[in-house]
Design a protein around this motif. Structure first.
Motif, PDB file in Angstrom:
ATOM      1  N   ALA A 229       0.843  -1.203   0.000  1.00  0.00           N
ATOM      2  CA  ALA A 229       0.000   0.000   0.000  1.00  0.00           C
ATOM      3  C   ALA A 229       0.878   1.254   0.000  1.00  0.00           C
ATOM      4  CB  ALA A 229      -0.931  -0.003   1.217  1.00  0.00           C
TER       5      ALA A 229
ATOM      6  N   LEU B 258      -3.056   1.410   8.092  1.00  0.00           N
ATOM      7  CA  LEU B 258      -2.869   0.358   7.090  1.00  0.00           C
ATOM      8  C   LEU B 258      -3.029  -1.051   7.649  1.00  0.00           C
ATOM      9  CD1 LEU B 258       0.176   1.887   5.174  1.00  0.00           C
ATOM     10  CD2 LEU B 258      -2.185   1.726   4.358  1.00  0.00           C
TER      11      LEU B 258
ATOM     12  N   PHE C 226      -8.002   0.565   6.573  1.00  0.00           N
ATOM     13  CA  PHE C 226      -8.053  -0.673   5.803  1.00  0.00           C
ATOM     14  C   PHE C 226      -8.126  -1.876   6.745  1.00  0.00           C
ATOM     15  CE2 PHE C 226      -5.923   2.341   3.000  1.00  0.00           C
ATOM     16  CZ  PHE C 226      -6.638   2.160   1.824  1.00  0.00           C
TER      17      PHE C 226
ATOM     18  N   GLY D 162      -7.175  -5.632   2.533  1.00  0.00           N
ATOM     19  CA  GLY D 162      -5.946  -5.361   3.272  1.00  0.00           C
ATOM     20  C   GLY D 162      -5.246  -6.584   3.828  1.00  0.00           C
TER      21      GLY D 162
ATOM     22  N   PHE E  29      -3.296  -5.470  -4.582  1.00  0.00           N
ATOM     23  CA  PHE E  29      -3.088  -4.464  -5.641  1.00  0.00           C
ATOM     24  C   PHE E  29      -2.898  -5.089  -7.024  1.00  0.00           C
ATOM     25  CE2 PHE E  29      -2.117  -2.223  -1.698  1.00  0.00           C
ATOM     26  CZ  PHE E  29      -2.871  -1.069  -1.867  1.00  0.00           C
TER      27      PHE E  29
ATOM     28  N   ASN F   6      -7.652  -1.142  -7.842  1.00  0.00           N
ATOM     29  CA  ASN F   6      -6.665  -0.082  -7.616  1.00  0.00           C
ATOM     30  C   ASN F   6      -7.287   1.299  -7.830  1.00  0.00           C
ATOM     31  OD1 ASN F   6      -4.849  -2.079  -7.152  1.00  0.00           O
ATOM     32  ND2 ASN F   6      -3.601  -1.730  -8.979  1.00  0.00           N
TER      33      ASN F   6
ATOM     34  N   MET G 269      -9.070   2.166  -4.745  1.00  0.00           N
ATOM     35  CA  MET G 269      -8.121   2.563  -3.684  1.00  0.00           C
ATOM     36  C   MET G 269      -7.682   4.014  -3.867  1.00  0.00           C
ATOM     37  SD  MET G 269      -7.799  -0.025  -1.749  1.00  0.00           S
ATOM     38  CE  MET G 269      -7.071  -1.579  -1.313  1.00  0.00           C
TER      39      MET G 269
END
Ligand code: ZN
Length: 259
Positions: free
Chosen positions: A53, A91, A117, A231, A237, A243, A246
């Motif tokens: 991330a 995160l 997340f 997460g 990703f 993405n 995000m």
């Protein structure tokens, strides 16, 4: 004559450098400042996500002209420090001390921004932070699928800035999906943006989600906040569609306009 020319050239180069610096400074003035908190000592799959991330959002920061700073020191959650940031990101962890939690509450109650997340929203009987449960919209962690698996997600509202670049439904990469009780959707102040499609049930092997409402991305409209359940692990990703979600999530909370 040569000396004069050299001096003139040097002067012109200085002028050019000065002009370039000025215009560069104007162009690169960040739209907003983000501080992302993470821990290196938590579940390995969550640390993997945090590292990826950071890489992803550092590049997004260059594309989208915001500042993205990171820290593993949760004692950076102080009023004085948070005053420098429009957006706080968690995160792979959440604050554990009263001082850290109180600073965060004050920040959010006075217009701060939060993007959390996955495990960031985890809470159970042992968490002992009622403000945070209300902040999330009332949901307490109830269970998850295991192992992490891809899933079809349904977009609840494609007109929202967080989801307006998404199709009606999409396949999300492998994640550990959390279910909450009660579902945050039951709170009238919560706006759910993305939901685990019922077509996934049953999902899991060791731990199985067999049904129920599983909001995946939502906001409590009383705050400038967004929770994103993705997460877990190093696959998050790997989807261009996700993405986009995000990046748009970060831009929406960071811009701090429409809720
Ligand atoms: Zn997890």
């Amino acid at each position: 004559m040569h000396v004069f020319l050299r001096r003139l050239t040097a002067l012109l180069m200085m002028l050019f450098a000065y002009t370039a610096t000025c215009s560069h400074a104007q162009e690169s003035k960040p739209k907003f400042h983000v501080l992302a908190f993470y821990s290196e000592t938590v579940e390995h799959d969550h640390v993997d996500f945090a590292h990826q991330a950071i890489e992803f959002f550092s590049k997004a920061a260059q594309r989208d002209h915001f500042e993205f700073a990171t820290t593993t020191n949760w004692d950076d959650l102080t009023a004085a420090n948070l005053a420098n940031y429009q957006l706080v990101v968690w995160l792979d962890d959440f604050p554990h001390t009263t001082q850290q939690r109180t600073a965060f509450e004050q920040y959010m109650e006075h217009g701060g921004g939060w993007l959390g997340f996955h495990i960031a929203a985890y809470n159970d009987a042992g968490t002992r932070w009622p403000w945070f449960v209300r902040f999330l919209g009332g949901g307490v962690f109830y269970g998850n699928n295991w192992p992490p698996l891809p899933a079809m997600l349904t977009v609840d509202d494609r007109h929202h800035p967080v989801t307006h670049n998404l199709p009606q439904s999409f396949s999300a990469p492998a994640n550990e999906w959390y279910i909450w009780r009660p579902s945050p959707r039951e709170n009238k102040d919560v706006k759910v943006l993305v939901t685990l499609s019922p077509s996934n049930y049953p999902i899991g092997m060791k731990d199985v989600l067999r049904g129920g409402d599983v909001p995946v991305v939502w906001t409590n409209t009383h705050y400038r906040m967004l929770y994103v359940n993705m997460g877990h692990g190093n696959k998050i990703f790997t989807s261009d569609i996700q993405n986009r979600l995000m990046e748009d999530a970060m831009l929406w909370v960071g811009a701090g306009r429409e809720r």
